[in-house]
Write a protein that holds these residues in place. Sequence first.
Motif, PDB file in Angstrom:
ATOM      1  N   ILE A  24      30.046  81.039  -8.923  1.00  0.00           N
ATOM      2  CA  ILE A  24      28.131  81.457  -8.506  1.00  0.00           C
ATOM      3  C   ILE A  24      27.180  82.500  -7.795  1.00  0.00           C
ATOM      4  N   ILE A  25      26.066  82.113  -7.903  1.00  0.00           N
ATOM      5  CA  ILE A  25      25.268  83.417  -8.199  1.00  0.00           C
ATOM      6  C   ILE A  25      25.456  84.036  -6.617  1.00  0.00           C
ATOM      7  N   ILE A  26      25.784  85.037  -6.492  1.00  0.00           N
ATOM      8  CA  ILE A  26      26.181  85.573  -4.740  1.00  0.00           C
ATOM      9  C   ILE A  26      24.296  86.346  -4.535  1.00  0.00           C
ATOM     10  N   VAL A  31      28.507  89.128   1.362  1.00  0.00           N
ATOM     11  CA  VAL A  31      30.178  89.471   1.330  1.00  0.00           C
ATOM     12  C   VAL A  31      31.355  87.651   0.268  1.00  0.00           C
ATOM     13  N   TYR A  32      31.222  87.683  -0.638  1.00  0.00           N
ATOM     14  CA  TYR A  32      31.968  86.050  -0.996  1.00  0.00           C
ATOM     15  C   TYR A  32      32.221  86.513  -1.469  1.00  0.00           C
ATOM     16  N   ASN A  33      34.014  85.774  -0.394  1.00  0.00           N
ATOM     17  CA  ASN A  33      35.367  86.624  -1.353  1.00  0.00           C
ATOM     18  C   ASN A  33      35.841  84.469  -2.137  1.00  0.00           C
ATOM     19  N   TYR A  34      36.262  84.669  -3.603  1.00  0.00           N
ATOM     20  CA  TYR A  34      36.942  83.409  -3.996  1.00  0.00           C
ATOM     21  C   TYR A  34      38.024  83.049  -3.741  1.00  0.00           C
ATOM     22  N   ALA A  35      38.345  81.516  -3.526  1.00  0.00           N
ATOM     23  CA  ALA A  35      40.041  81.213  -3.445  1.00  0.00           C
ATOM     24  C   ALA A  35      39.800  80.619  -4.679  1.00  0.00           C
ATOM     25  N   ASN A 128      24.545  77.327  -3.377  1.00  0.00           N
ATOM     26  CA  ASN A 128      23.370  78.494  -4.070  1.00  0.00           C
ATOM     27  C   ASN A 128      22.767  79.113  -3.182  1.00  0.00           C
ATOM     28  N   GLU A 129      21.849  79.954  -4.015  1.00  0.00           N
ATOM     29  CA  GLU A 129      21.483  81.870  -3.433  1.00  0.00           C
ATOM     30  C   GLU A 129      21.342  80.797  -1.607  1.00  0.00           C
ATOM     31  N   ASP A 130      20.381  80.260  -2.340  1.00  0.00           N
ATOM     32  CA  ASP A 130      19.272  79.979  -0.544  1.00  0.00           C
ATOM     33  C   ASP A 130      20.045  79.308   0.427  1.00  0.00           C
TER      34      ASP A 130
END
Length: 322
Positions: A24-26, A31-35, A128-130
């Motif tokens: 997805i768009i971060i 800071v976003y970590n995928y599973a 989403n981004e928001d």
Amino acid sequence: MKLKFTTFLLSTISFSFGQTTEKIIIPNGVVYNYASHKINEKVKKLIAESISQKDYYSILDKSLIIGPTLWNRFQNIESLKGIPGNVVFHIDDMKVDGKMSQDLDDSKKIWNEVKKEISGDYKIRKANEDELKYYWSTISFDIEEPLFILETEHHNYILNFLKTNMKLLWIDEFPIKKSYYNPIDNGTYKTDGSFKIYQSGNEVYMTDKGNKETKLEKVILLSSDIDLKNNSSVEDLSLIVDKTNKIFEELFKNSDKSGKIIVQFELGKNKNEIQFAVRDDLDLEIMKTFEERLYLEKYPNSKKDTIKFQLVYKVNSYNDIN
């Protein structure tokens, strides 16, 4: 044999690609970590089962944090009033209330109230981004999947799970505002997304009481992002805001009375229109001069289609809370 092996190999490759984690768009700064795809799909299934089956609480544990937007709606529900564990969230310069359940029965009560609001179709999707920007503003840790949005007709719930045991850690609601009542034309504006509000140049999702002062409180965009981008520019909009601010501050900085002013700009290709609405005990003589001064100013036109936005000013007043 060679042909069969090739077919098997292609099938294996195709299957592997099918299991790739959805990206997805971060937003910048988040800071976003995928599973893994496997974990995310398992959690999605657990959410669906918890919604469809009565007295099925496999996603819950005794600890559950309720974020500020959802708790703002839920705090007056009779069955939830007795839950201990108040939490204060620090969002920018604001302090807003939340709740932390520390008992499985209390977590069940909260989830039951969510289920009551799911009366029709729903969608379980990634944020989403928001939604990520809002969630990031409320937490003090990195975002870790599984994180899903439970999207219903009226609410977008934020569900964040622990990867280790697939239990719901955090539940909140994205403060989506799909309609806006405009006191100037007495119309209700609707959008498929959410009306955007800005304070001090930054998009905000909630506001508190703030300080009693005289200043620009917020900017409300009544046109879509695409319409604004295609028909104006950041420089033009900033020029309009700066000019209006200068006149407002000059006239109202020493006013003893209090109230709110809405200035609505409607920029057209050949003609601009300005309308006003006032509230409370404003000095109407100063207001008359304010209107006259704004009418004399020259503002940029739109490139093609009409765009509309509002500047909301407070005079010796607090913010409107939303």
